[in-house]
Write a protein that holds these residues in place. Structure first.
Motif, PDB file in Angstrom:
ATOM      1  N   GLU A 168      27.563  23.581 -22.308  1.00  0.00           N
ATOM      2  CA  GLU A 168      26.588  23.577 -23.390  1.00  0.00           C
ATOM      3  C   GLU A 168      25.205  24.045 -22.938  1.00  0.00           C
ATOM      4  O   GLU A 168      24.358  24.428 -23.754  1.00  0.00           O
ATOM      5  N   ASN A 169      24.967  24.027 -21.628  1.00  0.00           N
ATOM      6  CA  ASN A 169      23.672  24.465 -21.104  1.00  0.00           C
ATOM      7  C   ASN A 169      23.629  25.937 -20.708  1.00  0.00           C
ATOM      8  O   ASN A 169      22.598  26.433 -20.257  1.00  0.00           O
ATOM      9  N   LEU A 170      24.748  26.618 -20.880  1.00  0.00           N
ATOM     10  CA  LEU A 170      24.781  28.037 -20.516  1.00  0.00           C
ATOM     11  C   LEU A 170      23.941  28.870 -21.474  1.00  0.00           C
ATOM     12  O   LEU A 170      23.982  28.680 -22.691  1.00  0.00           O
ATOM     13  N   CYS A 171      23.194  29.806 -20.925  1.00  0.00           N
ATOM     14  CA  CYS A 171      22.448  30.769 -21.740  1.00  0.00           C
ATOM     15  C   CYS A 171      23.421  31.840 -22.190  1.00  0.00           C
ATOM     16  O   CYS A 171      24.091  32.470 -21.364  1.00  0.00           O
ATOM     17  N   ILE A 172      23.511  32.082 -23.489  1.00  0.00           N
ATOM     18  CA  ILE A 172      24.481  33.061 -24.001  1.00  0.00           C
ATOM     19  C   ILE A 172      24.046  34.498 -23.740  1.00  0.00           C
ATOM     20  O   ILE A 172      24.824  35.428 -23.960  1.00  0.00           O
ATOM     21  N   LYS A 173      22.836  34.676 -23.245  1.00  0.00           N
ATOM     22  CA  LYS A 173      22.333  36.018 -22.948  1.00  0.00           C
ATOM     23  C   LYS A 173      22.650  36.448 -21.517  1.00  0.00           C
ATOM     24  O   LYS A 173      23.042  37.591 -21.272  1.00  0.00           O
ATOM     25  N   CYS A 174      22.460  35.530 -20.561  1.00  0.00           N
ATOM     26  CA  CYS A 174      22.672  35.875 -19.155  1.00  0.00           C
ATOM     27  C   CYS A 174      23.778  35.053 -18.496  1.00  0.00           C
ATOM     28  O   CYS A 174      24.151  35.310 -17.348  1.00  0.00           O
ATOM     29  N   MET A 175      24.319  34.055 -19.193  1.00  0.00           N
ATOM     30  CA  MET A 175      25.391  33.207 -18.708  1.00  0.00           C
ATOM     31  C   MET A 175      25.020  32.436 -17.444  1.00  0.00           C
ATOM     32  O   MET A 175      25.876  32.151 -16.603  1.00  0.00           O
ATOM     33  N   LYS A 176      23.745  32.093 -17.337  1.00  0.00           N
ATOM     34  CA  LYS A 176      23.309  31.214 -16.260  1.00  0.00           C
ATOM     35  C   LYS A 176      22.945  29.857 -16.864  1.00  0.00           C
ATOM     36  O   LYS A 176      22.539  29.773 -18.026  1.00  0.00           O
ATOM     37  N   GLU A 177      23.104  28.827 -16.060  1.00  0.00           N
ATOM     38  CA  GLU A 177      22.863  27.488 -16.566  1.00  0.00           C
ATOM     39  C   GLU A 177      21.354  27.211 -16.653  1.00  0.00           C
ATOM     40  O   GLU A 177      20.599  27.508 -15.731  1.00  0.00           O
ATOM     41  N   LYS A 178      20.943  26.633 -17.775  1.00  0.00           N
ATOM     42  CA  LYS A 178      19.533  26.288 -17.970  1.00  0.00           C
ATOM     43  C   LYS A 178      19.395  24.772 -18.122  1.00  0.00           C
ATOM     44  O   LYS A 178      20.381  24.025 -18.040  1.00  0.00           O
ATOM     45  N   SER A 179      18.185  24.313 -18.373  1.00  0.00           N
ATOM     46  CA  SER A 179      17.912  22.869 -18.350  1.00  0.00           C
ATOM     47  C   SER A 179      18.542  22.117 -19.516  1.00  0.00           C
ATOM     48  O   SER A 179      19.014  20.991 -19.360  1.00  0.00           O
ATOM     49  N   SER A 180      18.580  22.736 -20.708  1.00  0.00           N
ATOM     50  CA  SER A 180      19.157  22.076 -21.887  1.00  0.00           C
ATOM     51  C   SER A 180      19.609  23.134 -22.877  1.00  0.00           C
ATOM     52  O   SER A 180      19.172  24.284 -22.817  1.00  0.00           O
ATOM     53  N   PRO A 181      20.485  22.783 -23.829  1.00  0.00           N
ATOM     54  CA  PRO A 181      20.997  23.772 -24.783  1.00  0.00           C
ATOM     55  C   PRO A 181      19.898  24.432 -25.615  1.00  0.00           C
ATOM     56  O   PRO A 181      19.988  25.627 -25.942  1.00  0.00           O
ATOM     57  N   GLU A 182      18.852  23.691 -25.990  1.00  0.00           N
ATOM     58  CA  GLU A 182      17.817  24.225 -26.864  1.00  0.00           C
ATOM     59  C   GLU A 182      16.711  24.962 -26.111  1.00  0.00           C
ATOM     60  O   GLU A 182      15.885  25.650 -26.717  1.00  0.00           O
ATOM     61  N   ALA A 183      16.663  24.834 -24.803  1.00  0.00           N
ATOM     62  CA  ALA A 183      15.546  25.376 -24.028  1.00  0.00           C
ATOM     63  C   ALA A 183      15.586  26.901 -23.957  1.00  0.00           C
ATOM     64  O   ALA A 183      16.646  27.529 -24.018  1.00  0.00           O
ATOM     65  N   VAL A 184      14.383  27.491 -23.849  1.00  0.00           N
ATOM     66  CA  VAL A 184      14.279  28.916 -23.545  1.00  0.00           C
ATOM     67  C   VAL A 184      14.774  29.119 -22.120  1.00  0.00           C
ATOM     68  O   VAL A 184      14.438  28.355 -21.211  1.00  0.00           O
ATOM     69  N   CYS A 185      15.596  30.135 -21.923  1.00  0.00           N
ATOM     70  CA  CYS A 185      16.210  30.350 -20.605  1.00  0.00           C
ATOM     71  C   CYS A 185      15.142  30.685 -19.564  1.00  0.00           C
ATOM     72  O   CYS A 185      14.370  31.640 -19.741  1.00  0.00           O
ATOM     73  N   GLU A 186      15.115  29.927 -18.493  1.00  0.00           N
ATOM     74  CA  GLU A 186      14.150  30.189 -17.426  1.00  0.00           C
ATOM     75  C   GLU A 186      14.544  31.378 -16.562  1.00  0.00           C
ATOM     76  O   GLU A 186      13.750  31.856 -15.754  1.00  0.00           O
ATOM     77  N   HIS A 187      15.771  31.859 -16.746  1.00  0.00           N
ATOM     78  CA  HIS A 187      16.249  32.990 -15.952  1.00  0.00           C
ATOM     79  C   HIS A 187      15.972  34.332 -16.623  1.00  0.00           C
ATOM     80  O   HIS A 187      15.548  35.279 -15.969  1.00  0.00           O
ATOM     81  N   CYS A 188      16.210  34.408 -17.935  1.00  0.00           N
ATOM     82  CA  CYS A 188      16.049  35.695 -18.636  1.00  0.00           C
ATOM     83  C   CYS A 188      15.061  35.647 -19.794  1.00  0.00           C
ATOM     84  O   CYS A 188      14.763  36.681 -20.398  1.00  0.00           O
ATOM     85  N   GLY A 189      14.568  34.446 -20.141  1.00  0.00           N
ATOM     86  CA  GLY A 189      13.591  34.334 -21.210  1.00  0.00           C
ATOM     87  C   GLY A 189      14.175  34.309 -22.607  1.00  0.00           C
ATOM     88  O   GLY A 189      13.442  34.360 -23.599  1.00  0.00           O
ATOM     89  N   PHE A 190      15.490  34.193 -22.715  1.00  0.00           N
ATOM     90  CA  PHE A 190      16.134  34.202 -24.031  1.00  0.00           C
ATOM     91  C   PHE A 190      15.859  32.891 -24.771  1.00  0.00           C
ATOM     92  O   PHE A 190      16.000  31.806 -24.219  1.00  0.00           O
ATOM     93  N   ASP A 191      15.477  33.026 -26.060  1.00  0.00           N
ATOM     94  CA  ASP A 191      15.197  31.865 -26.906  1.00  0.00           C
ATOM     95  C   ASP A 191      16.322  31.704 -27.917  1.00  0.00           C
ATOM     96  O   ASP A 191      16.444  32.503 -28.847  1.00  0.00           O
ATOM     97  N   PRO A 192      17.169  30.704 -27.791  1.00  0.00           N
ATOM     98  CA  PRO A 192      18.306  30.535 -28.721  1.00  0.00           C
ATOM     99  C   PRO A 192      17.866  30.289 -30.157  1.00  0.00           C
ATOM    100  O   PRO A 192      18.596  30.619 -31.090  1.00  0.00           O
ATOM    101  N   ALA A 193      16.670  29.766 -30.349  1.00  0.00           N
ATOM    102  CA  ALA A 193      16.194  29.495 -31.709  1.00  0.00           C
ATOM    103  C   ALA A 193      15.923  30.780 -32.477  1.00  0.00           C
ATOM    104  O   ALA A 193      15.984  30.806 -33.708  1.00  0.00           O
TER     105      ALA A 193
END
Length: 388
Positions: A4-29
């Motif tokens: 559930e914490n995977l970023c759907i843009k870069c497939m790296k694990e982030k801090s939480s499902p709702e968070a902006v990805c710290e790896h690629c900057g993708f915002d799920p919202a």
């Protein structure tokens, strides 16, 4: 790993499902998924989790994904022929079907070819310039190919970063291995049919990979228009015709169009337009520094009709990389370049001429030289006689 914490843009694990990805900057919202794409977090074959689309062409959609067993990023290509398929939104949003019963046969035949070509490409693991196929399977009434994930940027984006074009030297260095590998693929009776800067990935170490082999083979056999599946400027004229004869020379045209784009900064005119009036420009029109044999080879490879082109990647490679020095030549009148109207390209080396006519011309020149030599001997003998 928490799925559930995977970023759907870069497939790296982030801090939480709702968070902006710290790896690629993708915002799920702020994300939106086109309705004909697979929804993120769908799991295929019980182990491949799907992310966002990273590419879409005439024959399919490619997504970033992750192998949940190996915890490795992958690229997942879904067979989804543009203009022929639709995703069923009534219940299962992952199911793909043809538009109508009339197109069902076309859809199914293309799906089988899609899988068969994946099987062939799976045998190309020894070719580093060809993306590696890891798996393939049928699901959701369609087919999927799982490939290595290439971390880099498309040649199209690389060109933008470089100001729109590359030197001839860098182009030759980058695409030479691609030409050799495509020659090996052709020996397996498989051709790409969609080579362009969109389908060549430049990796961080500078090496390149060819992507998106697949659905193009024999797609014209059903008689439907192919124009929506072709890239103008890169597709040769035979791909526009229902019964156009395609082969290695088809890829030769496309890779030469890609080289032309890299060196000149301009996409060649569309092949069908050139068949009526060829207005392709010589390299001199762009004031680029390019060896004569390279320009000659690229323009021969861009001949409108297949008989005017190199018939194999081996022939093209030999013409491009032979030792002829690096002196740029003064390009000739652009109206004679290419084979619009059935003409052969007017270039200053043997690669652009009709070799059959060359043989005849050489024989005539030799005969004329012999006759001239005899006349000169007779004149000398006559002068000696007069002196005596």
């Amino acid at each position: 790993m928490k799925i559930e914490n995977l970023c759907i843009k870069c497939m790296k694990e982030k801090s939480s499902p709702e968070a902006v990805c710290e790896h690629c900057g993708f915002d799920p919202a702020a994300a939106s998924v086109p309705p004909h794409h697979l929804p993120p977090f769908v799991i295929l074959a019980g182990k491949y989790l799907v992310g966002t689309a990273i590419g879409e062409g005439g024959f399919g959609i490619t997504y970033i994904g992750i192998d949940l067993n190996l915890e490795m990023r992958v690229a997942i290509k879904e067979y989804y022929p543009n203009g022929c398929a639709v995703r069923d939104m009534s219940g299962n949003s992952s199911t793909v079907q043809s538009y109508s019963g009339e197109q069902q046969g076309f859809f199914e035949a293309g799906r089988e070819k899609f899988i068969n070509e994946a099987k062939i490409l799976a045998k190309c693991m020894h070719l580093p310039e060809i993306v590696t196929v890891k798996d393939f399977f049928k699901e959701n009434h369609t087919a999927y190919i799982v490939m290595e994930y290439v971390d880099g940027k498309t040649l199209k984006d690389y060109l933008k970063e470089k100001g729109g074009r590359l030197s001839a030297e860098e182009t030759l260095h980058m695409l030479g291995p691609v030409i050799r590998s495509l020659g090996e693929v052709h020996k397996m009776n498989l051709i790409h049919r969609d080579i362009s800067p969109d389908n060549i990935m430049v990796q961080k170490n500078g090496s390149v990979k060819v992507l998106d082999f697949g659905g193009a083979r024999d797609f014209g056999s059903a008689g439907r228009s192919m124009s929506i599946m072709l890239k103008p400027g890169y597709a040769p004229e035979e791909q526009y015709r229902t019964h156009g004869e395609q082969g290695p020379w088809t890829d030769v045209y496309a890779i030469c169009a890609t080289m032309y784009r890299c060196i000149t900064g301009e996409i060649p005119p569309e092949a069908m337009e050139r068949s009526y009036q060829d207005k392709i420009k010589p390299f001199s029109a762009f004031q680029v520094n390019c060896p004569a044999n390279v320009e000659a080879a690229v323009l021969k490879g861009l001949s409108v009709y297949k008989n005017g082109r190199f018939q194999s990647m081996e022939e093209l490679y030999k013409a491009l990389y032979q030792k002829q020095g690096n002196t740029p030549h003064a390009a000739q009148n652009g109206n004679n370049i290419g084979t619009g109207g059935g003409r052969q390209p007017a270039v200053p080396t043997d690669y652009g001429r009709d070799t059959g006519n060359d043989d005849s011309l050489n024989k005539n020149l030799k005969m004329a030289a012999m006759i001239l030599g005899c006349i000169m001997i007779l004149m000398v003998v006559a002068a000696v006689v007069v002196c005596l």
